[in-house]
Scaffold this motif. Sequence first.
Motif, short mmCIF file in Angstrom:
data_model
loop_
_atom_site.label_atom_id
_atom_site.label_comp_id
_atom_site.label_asym_id
_atom_site.label_seq_id
_atom_site.Cartn_x
_atom_site.Cartn_y
_atom_site.Cartn_z
N PHE A 115 -2.88 2.68 12.66
CA PHE A 115 -2.99 1.23 12.63
C PHE A 115 -1.87 0.62 11.78
O PHE A 115 -1.29 -0.39 12.12
CB PHE A 115 -4.34 0.80 12.05
CG PHE A 115 -5.48 1.21 12.91
CD1 PHE A 115 -5.29 1.46 14.26
CD2 PHE A 115 -6.75 1.35 12.37
CE1 PHE A 115 -6.35 1.84 15.06
CE2 PHE A 115 -7.81 1.73 13.17
CZ PHE A 115 -7.61 1.97 14.51
N SER A 136 1.42 0.84 13.79
CA SER A 136 1.47 0.31 15.14
C SER A 136 2.40 -0.90 15.25
O SER A 136 3.04 -1.11 16.27
CB SER A 136 0.07 -0.06 15.63
OG SER A 136 -0.52 -1.01 14.77
N SER A 137 2.46 -1.73 14.20
CA SER A 137 3.35 -2.88 14.26
C SER A 137 4.80 -2.46 14.32
O SER A 137 5.63 -3.13 14.92
CB SER A 137 3.12 -3.78 13.04
OG SER A 137 3.40 -3.08 11.85
N ALA A 179 5.68 -1.21 17.88
CA ALA A 179 5.85 -2.27 18.87
C ALA A 179 7.30 -2.75 18.93
O ALA A 179 7.73 -3.34 19.91
CB ALA A 179 4.93 -3.44 18.55
N GLN A 180 8.08 -2.48 17.88
CA GLN A 180 9.46 -2.88 17.86
C GLN A 180 10.32 -1.82 18.53
O GLN A 180 9.89 -0.70 18.81
CB GLN A 180 9.92 -3.08 16.40
CG GLN A 180 9.05 -4.09 15.64
CD GLN A 180 9.41 -4.11 14.16
OE1 GLN A 180 10.35 -3.45 13.75
NE2 GLN A 180 8.65 -4.85 13.40
N ARG A 226 -11.45 -5.40 15.33
CA ARG A 226 -10.82 -5.60 16.63
C ARG A 226 -9.43 -6.22 16.53
O ARG A 226 -9.16 -7.31 17.04
CB ARG A 226 -11.72 -6.45 17.53
CG ARG A 226 -13.11 -5.88 17.73
CD ARG A 226 -13.88 -6.61 18.80
NE ARG A 226 -13.32 -6.36 20.12
CZ ARG A 226 -13.57 -5.28 20.86
NH1 ARG A 226 -14.35 -4.31 20.39
NH2 ARG A 226 -13.04 -5.15 22.06
N PRO A 227 -8.48 -5.52 15.88
CA PRO A 227 -7.11 -6.02 15.78
C PRO A 227 -6.46 -6.14 17.15
O PRO A 227 -6.65 -5.28 18.01
CB PRO A 227 -6.40 -4.97 14.91
CG PRO A 227 -7.23 -3.74 15.06
CD PRO A 227 -8.64 -4.20 15.23
N ALA A 228 -5.69 -7.19 17.34
CA ALA A 228 -5.17 -7.51 18.67
C ALA A 228 -4.00 -6.63 19.10
O ALA A 228 -3.68 -6.57 20.29
CB ALA A 228 -4.74 -8.98 18.71
N HIS A 229 -3.35 -5.95 18.15
CA HIS A 229 -2.11 -5.26 18.48
C HIS A 229 -2.28 -3.82 18.97
O HIS A 229 -1.30 -3.15 19.25
CB HIS A 229 -1.20 -5.24 17.25
CG HIS A 229 -1.80 -4.50 16.08
ND1 HIS A 229 -2.57 -5.14 15.14
CD2 HIS A 229 -1.75 -3.21 15.72
CE1 HIS A 229 -2.97 -4.26 14.24
NE2 HIS A 229 -2.49 -3.08 14.57
N LEU A 230 -3.49 -3.34 19.10
CA LEU A 230 -3.70 -1.95 19.50
C LEU A 230 -3.44 -1.74 20.99
O LEU A 230 -3.71 -2.61 21.81
CB LEU A 230 -5.12 -1.50 19.16
CG LEU A 230 -5.46 -1.47 17.68
CD1 LEU A 230 -6.89 -1.00 17.50
CD2 LEU A 230 -4.50 -0.57 16.91
N GLU A 231 -2.96 -0.57 21.32
CA GLU A 231 -2.64 -0.25 22.71
C GLU A 231 -3.91 -0.07 23.54
O GLU A 231 -4.96 0.31 23.02
CB GLU A 231 -1.80 1.04 22.77
CG GLU A 231 -0.41 0.91 22.17
CD GLU A 231 -0.38 0.99 20.65
OE1 GLU A 231 0.71 0.90 20.09
OE2 GLU A 231 -1.46 1.14 20.02
N TRP A 268 -7.92 1.25 22.82
CA TRP A 268 -9.10 0.42 23.07
C TRP A 268 -10.10 1.12 23.98
O TRP A 268 -11.31 0.96 23.82
CB TRP A 268 -8.70 -0.92 23.67
CG TRP A 268 -8.29 -1.92 22.64
CD1 TRP A 268 -7.09 -2.56 22.54
CD2 TRP A 268 -9.08 -2.36 21.54
NE1 TRP A 268 -7.09 -3.38 21.44
CE2 TRP A 268 -8.30 -3.28 20.80
CE3 TRP A 268 -10.36 -2.08 21.09
CZ2 TRP A 268 -8.76 -3.92 19.65
CZ3 TRP A 268 -10.82 -2.70 19.95
CH2 TRP A 268 -10.03 -3.61 19.24
#
Length: 237
Positions: A14, A17-18, A21-22, A138-143, A147
């Motif tokens: 987690f 993950s940010s 994404a880059q 429930r963080p929005a950035h997860l793949e 999920w």
Amino acid sequence: MQKFGLIISLAFLFEASSLMAQSPEPINKSTQEQVREIVRHVLESNDEFVKKLPQDYFKELIHGQKPIATMVTCADSRLHTHALDIHPDGDLFLVRNIGNQVSTAEGSIEYGVRHLHTPVLFIIGHSSCGAVEAAMSRPAHLEPSIWRELDTIKVTGNKSDDHLQVKESVESNVNHQVSTALKKYATEVETGHLTIIGGVYDFRNDYSQGSGRLVLINVNGETDLAKIRKMPIVNFK
């Protein structure tokens, strides 16, 4: 039984993950050195393990396996078999996934229960579970792939920074996974061929029994801790 080391904890995933994404940056020397040290650590640990074994250690394992239990645990790096079985080789048919879930590892568990005929199915959660915390917040950035695995975790709150709510949600998830397993293996349980046990590896000492203790919270659907302690299968006095 093969042993897998260096399983990346969901909590670390987690945090990273940010960054993932880059656009990936070129691997620099320091990263390569880090990988080199990790590989060396694994190989040296394996070498140390082998050197301590008697010559015939693997003799009984070569021709097949007869594990005493199927065990489902979280993939979190803070929970490993040495905390639950000092000599797990040949003992545990081990299944690991985020959130110690039944549905996301259904085939593996079924093989342990119905083909290896283990008399016990353990489902072991743990303190501060990153998968449970993610299912709560429930963080929005997860793949999407993550999920799909989090969707079958059952939690009781949404404050992942509240230790009491996390503890309750860890318990809720373990009980949910036991309930799922009880439905699938109802025949084995009813005929006495299988006992399904849920527990929490408590390295936070949330249960005041000492850090690192395994606390059993569910036996075949029974969740009353006082009743569980009196059961012959866990009462060794």
